[in-house]
Design a protein around this motif. Structure first.
Motif, PDB file in Angstrom:
ATOM      1  N   PRO A   1     -34.904  17.312 -66.812  1.00  0.00           N
ATOM      2  CA  PRO A   1     -33.645  17.992 -67.088  1.00  0.00           C
ATOM      3  C   PRO A   1     -33.799  19.498 -67.177  1.00  0.00           C
ATOM      4  O   PRO A   1     -32.893  20.232 -66.875  1.00  0.00           O
ATOM      5  CB  PRO A   1     -33.218  17.419 -68.445  1.00  0.00           C
TER       6      PRO A   1
ATOM      7  N   THR B   1     -24.586  22.810 -64.282  1.00  0.00           N
ATOM      8  CA  THR B   1     -24.276  21.988 -65.453  1.00  0.00           C
ATOM      9  C   THR B   1     -24.235  20.528 -65.044  1.00  0.00           C
ATOM     10  O   THR B   1     -24.762  19.643 -65.721  1.00  0.00           O
ATOM     11  CB  THR B   1     -22.900  22.398 -66.029  1.00  0.00           C
ATOM     12  N   LEU B   2     -23.595  20.289 -63.907  1.00  0.00           N
ATOM     13  CA  LEU B   2     -23.495  18.914 -63.422  1.00  0.00           C
ATOM     14  C   LEU B   2     -24.884  18.345 -63.125  1.00  0.00           C
ATOM     15  O   LEU B   2     -25.186  17.203 -63.466  1.00  0.00           O
ATOM     16  CB  LEU B   2     -22.619  18.872 -62.159  1.00  0.00           C
TER      17      LEU B   2
ATOM     18  N   SER C   1     -21.046  11.813 -57.675  1.00  0.00           N
ATOM     19  CA  SER C   1     -21.509  10.706 -58.518  1.00  0.00           C
ATOM     20  C   SER C   1     -21.588   9.423 -57.703  1.00  0.00           C
ATOM     21  O   SER C   1     -22.525   8.640 -57.847  1.00  0.00           O
ATOM     22  CB  SER C   1     -20.554  10.491 -59.689  1.00  0.00           C
TER      23      SER C   1
ATOM     24  N   LYS D   1     -27.621  19.080 -64.485  1.00  0.00           N
ATOM     25  CA  LYS D   1     -28.261  18.785 -65.757  1.00  0.00           C
ATOM     26  C   LYS D   1     -27.711  17.467 -66.319  1.00  0.00           C
ATOM     27  O   LYS D   1     -28.463  16.588 -66.734  1.00  0.00           O
ATOM     28  CB  LYS D   1     -27.972  19.933 -66.726  1.00  0.00           C
ATOM     29  N   ASP D   2     -26.380  17.358 -66.300  1.00  0.00           N
ATOM     30  CA  ASP D   2     -25.745  16.146 -66.823  1.00  0.00           C
ATOM     31  C   ASP D   2     -26.215  14.900 -66.075  1.00  0.00           C
ATOM     32  O   ASP D   2     -26.407  13.844 -66.665  1.00  0.00           O
ATOM     33  CB  ASP D   2     -24.223  16.239 -66.705  1.00  0.00           C
ATOM     34  N   LEU D   3     -26.351  15.063 -64.775  1.00  0.00           N
ATOM     35  CA  LEU D   3     -26.719  13.900 -63.965  1.00  0.00           C
ATOM     36  C   LEU D   3     -28.230  13.688 -63.921  1.00  0.00           C
ATOM     37  O   LEU D   3     -28.705  12.695 -63.404  1.00  0.00           O
ATOM     38  CB  LEU D   3     -26.199  14.055 -62.533  1.00  0.00           C
TER      39      LEU D   3
ATOM     40  N   PRO E   1     -22.648  10.323 -65.757  1.00  0.00           N
ATOM     41  CA  PRO E   1     -23.789  10.833 -66.509  1.00  0.00           C
ATOM     42  C   PRO E   1     -24.871   9.794 -66.741  1.00  0.00           C
ATOM     43  O   PRO E   1     -25.976  10.127 -67.094  1.00  0.00           O
ATOM     44  CB  PRO E   1     -23.172  11.283 -67.835  1.00  0.00           C
ATOM     45  N   ASP E   2     -24.560   8.526 -66.550  1.00  0.00           N
ATOM     46  CA  ASP E   2     -25.556   7.493 -66.794  1.00  0.00           C
ATOM     47  C   ASP E   2     -26.358   7.151 -65.550  1.00  0.00           C
ATOM     48  O   ASP E   2     -27.338   6.418 -65.611  1.00  0.00           O
ATOM     49  CB  ASP E   2     -24.892   6.217 -67.293  1.00  0.00           C
TER      50      ASP E   2
ATOM     51  N   VAL F   1     -16.430  21.991 -63.261  1.00  0.00           N
ATOM     52  CA  VAL F   1     -17.773  22.024 -63.826  1.00  0.00           C
ATOM     53  C   VAL F   1     -18.698  22.793 -62.889  1.00  0.00           C
ATOM     54  O   VAL F   1     -18.577  22.730 -61.669  1.00  0.00           O
ATOM     55  CB  VAL F   1     -18.264  20.572 -64.079  1.00  0.00           C
TER      56      VAL F   1
ATOM     57  N   GLN G   1     -31.515   9.049 -62.462  1.00  0.00           N
ATOM     58  CA  GLN G   1     -31.718  10.271 -61.687  1.00  0.00           C
ATOM     59  C   GLN G   1     -32.463  10.040 -60.379  1.00  0.00           C
ATOM     60  O   GLN G   1     -33.410   9.277 -60.311  1.00  0.00           O
ATOM     61  CB  GLN G   1     -32.481  11.283 -62.517  1.00  0.00           C
TER      62      GLN G   1
END
Ligand code: GDP
Length: 540
Positions: A86, A7-8, A46, A10-12, A71-72, A3, A75
């Motif tokens: 984001p 992108t990561l 993570s 953003k996801d996180l 992802p949950d 990844v 932040q």
């Protein structure tokens, strides 16, 4: 699976910068926010974020607990950016940080393709992204080409010939306006030409820290061979580490002597392929068009070897290549998109101002809504005319645009302070650099004889510890171009029996370039010795 960093992020729901800091703490190298991470690293990140949010201390090493709930994770926002979470993944300040780190860092352990690392990966922030991602992930982009050479050797004619024959004619028969670049469609693909010939344009852009051209064409007239500005053009291309192709022009003339030009090229260390070297040399006529097709083909081949890529989905970055104020429309600036995609409505940050794109046109004058990598676009929406070479970043809203401007103002002040200090103690500074092994010099003298005499003496002064790199040796007073070259290459300009004009001195002063004139050769040599000493006696 892999990844990308952005992108990561953003996801996180965290800032890119935050991820980069974590990567640094983990000792994971990366080239840019487009670099990819393997699953293990993602899990480690993570884990760290999860711990931070749980109020624990950040995990300090490689064995962070894998977190399955990545992802949950709530932040962890750096201060001051709560609102635009984001989407705030595109910040020019970040981008600058990223690439600075990138040029210093080693390739990622997960490197799969060393060839994906372009030769000029040490270049500045606006460089197209160098990614460790598998080659197929980041698309190729068209090469951007600049044409340089001595006056009257045919730069403009060559550009005109290519434009006439390779640019799709505009339907409505409108007059193609000069916007600073055009796009040629060739049998081997699209090639973008910067159509301000001459190295002044090239150097002005480079002097502002941007590199816009991927390939330099050095035009040499077959009836005139290598002249002073040819040498300068070569020096500029080499300083920029841009591959060059020599186009020997005017071969239609009866007095054309291609072999003589090739022989002369070997004298400046550009050995043509058919002489056993690796310099690509193509014989052309801008008048008849002979050889131009070959030239275009060589450009495409060179571009292929350079493996030029840019991510249209990446963070936008671009460079101003020209701007003007139109009486009716207002400020019109041509921007080369280097990475990412521009859209009408985007906010753009340039210099220390920002604006919103009201309209964009391509190089044929047609309205467009978006533009991807290696696309020159004329933009309406700047409030003041930006300067060639200015880097352009985008922002998703006015708030982030403002923030970026303030970061730039701060950065400039820091740089100015550093410059001022450097000017006071250039020699001290050089002395403190442990790893400097090259002294870059630009020589200017009254006669060819003096130039050669000085070079002869200098050659003997070189040692294993210090290399003297004479980037350019010319006859006559130093020019503004010399100062720009010296400024980008951190060279010292030494003049013998010639002196700089007041305007050139002023620019040297502004750019903190050392420019010194001597009337006695040995005083000049003494100065070189001082520069050498500064380099061999590091102060710890
Ligand atoms: P620049 O100063 O390098 O941009 O050179 P120009 O393109 O203005 O060309 C200088 C002169 O050389 C003009 O008179 C051109 O017509 C002429 N010229 C350029 N290319 C050729 C060529 O291939 N053959 C001949 N015979 N003349 C050329």
């Amino acid at each position: 699976s892999k990844v990308r960093i952005y992108t990561l992020a953003k996801d996180l729901g965290v800032e890119n910068q935050k991820l980069l800091e974590i990567l640094d703490s983990l000792g994971v190298a990366y080239k840019s926010v487009s670099s990819t991470l393997d699953t293990e690293t993602v899990e480690a990140i993570s884990g760290i974020l999860a711990e931070e949010n749980a109020g624990g201390t950040p995990a300090s090493g490689e064995t962070a607990a894998p977190a399955t709930t990545a992802p949950d994770v709530q932040q962890a926002q750096p201060e001051g950016t709560q609102a635009a979470a984001p989407q705030a993944t595109t910040t020019p300040a970040l981008k600058d940080d990223v690439t600075q780190t990138a040029s210093a860092s080693a390739p990622t352990p997960s490197t799969t393709s060393p060839s994906a690392v372009s030769q000029s990966s040490t270049a500045v922030a606006t460089e197209a992204p160098v990614s460790e991602a598998p080659a197929s992930e980041i698309p190729h982009r068209s090469p951007v080409v600049t044409i340089m050479g001595h006056v009257d050797h045919g730069k403009t004619s060559l550009l005109d010939y290519i434009r006439k024959t390779k640019v799709a004619a505009k339907e409505a028969g409108g007059i193609t306006q000069h916007v600073g670049a055009f796009e040629a469609q060739t049998s081997k693909g699209r090639i973008v030409f910067i159509d301000t010939p001459g190295h002044e344009a090239f150097t002005t852009i480079r002097a502002r820290g941007a590199n816009v051209a991927d390939i330099a064409i050095i035009v040499v007239a077959a009836d005139d061979s290598i002249m002073p500005q040819t040498r300068e053009a070569i020096a500029h291309a080499q300083a920029a580490k841009v591959p060059l192709i020599v186009a020997i022009n005017k071969i239609d003339l009866p007095q054309a002597d291609v072999d003589r030009v090739k022989t002369d090229l070997t004298m400046v260390n550009l050995v043509p392929e058919d002489f056993g070297g690796d310099t690509v040399v193509v014989a052309v006529s801008a008048k008849t068009g002979e050889g131009v097709e070959d030239l275009l083909e060589y450009i495409s081949l060179t571009a292929e070897l350079e493996d030029l890529r840019a991510d249209p989905k990446g963070e936008f970055s671009g460079v101003v290549i020209e701007s003007k104020v139109d009486r009716q429309s207002g400020v019109l600036a041509t921007v080369m998109v280097q990475q990412g995609t521009l859209h009408v409505g985007d906010f753009l940050v340039v210099g220390e101002t920002y604006g919103k794109i009201k309209a964009m046109t391509d190089t044929l004058g047609g309205r467009i809504k978006s533009a991807g990598p290696s696309t020159p676009v004329q933009i309406l929406g700047f409030s003041e005319a930006p300067v060639s070479g200015d880097k352009v970043a985008s922002a998703t809203n006015e708030h982030t645009a403002r923030e970026k401007v303030s970061v730039r103002v701060d950065t400039r002040r820091t740089v100015e302070e550093a410059r001022a200090q450097r000017k006071l103690s250039l020699e001290e500074m050089m002395g403190s650099l442990v790893e400097v092994r090259e002294v870059n010099l630009i020589l200017r003298a009254d006669t060819q004889g003096s130039v050669e005499a000085i070079q002869g003496i200098l050659a003997k002064r070189e040692s294993e510890e210090v290399k003297l790199n004479v980037m350019l040796a010319g006859i006559g007073a130093p020019t503004e171009g010399d100062v720009l070259l010296a400024s980008t290459a951190e060279a010292t300009i030494l003049c013998f029996s010639v002196s700089a004009s007041a305007p050139v001195k002023k620019i040297a002063d502004q750019k903190a370039v050392d420019l010194k004139s001597f009337k006695i050769i040995y005083e000049l040599i003494d100065e070189v010795d001082r520069l050498i000493k500064g380099n061999v006696e590091p102060v710890f």
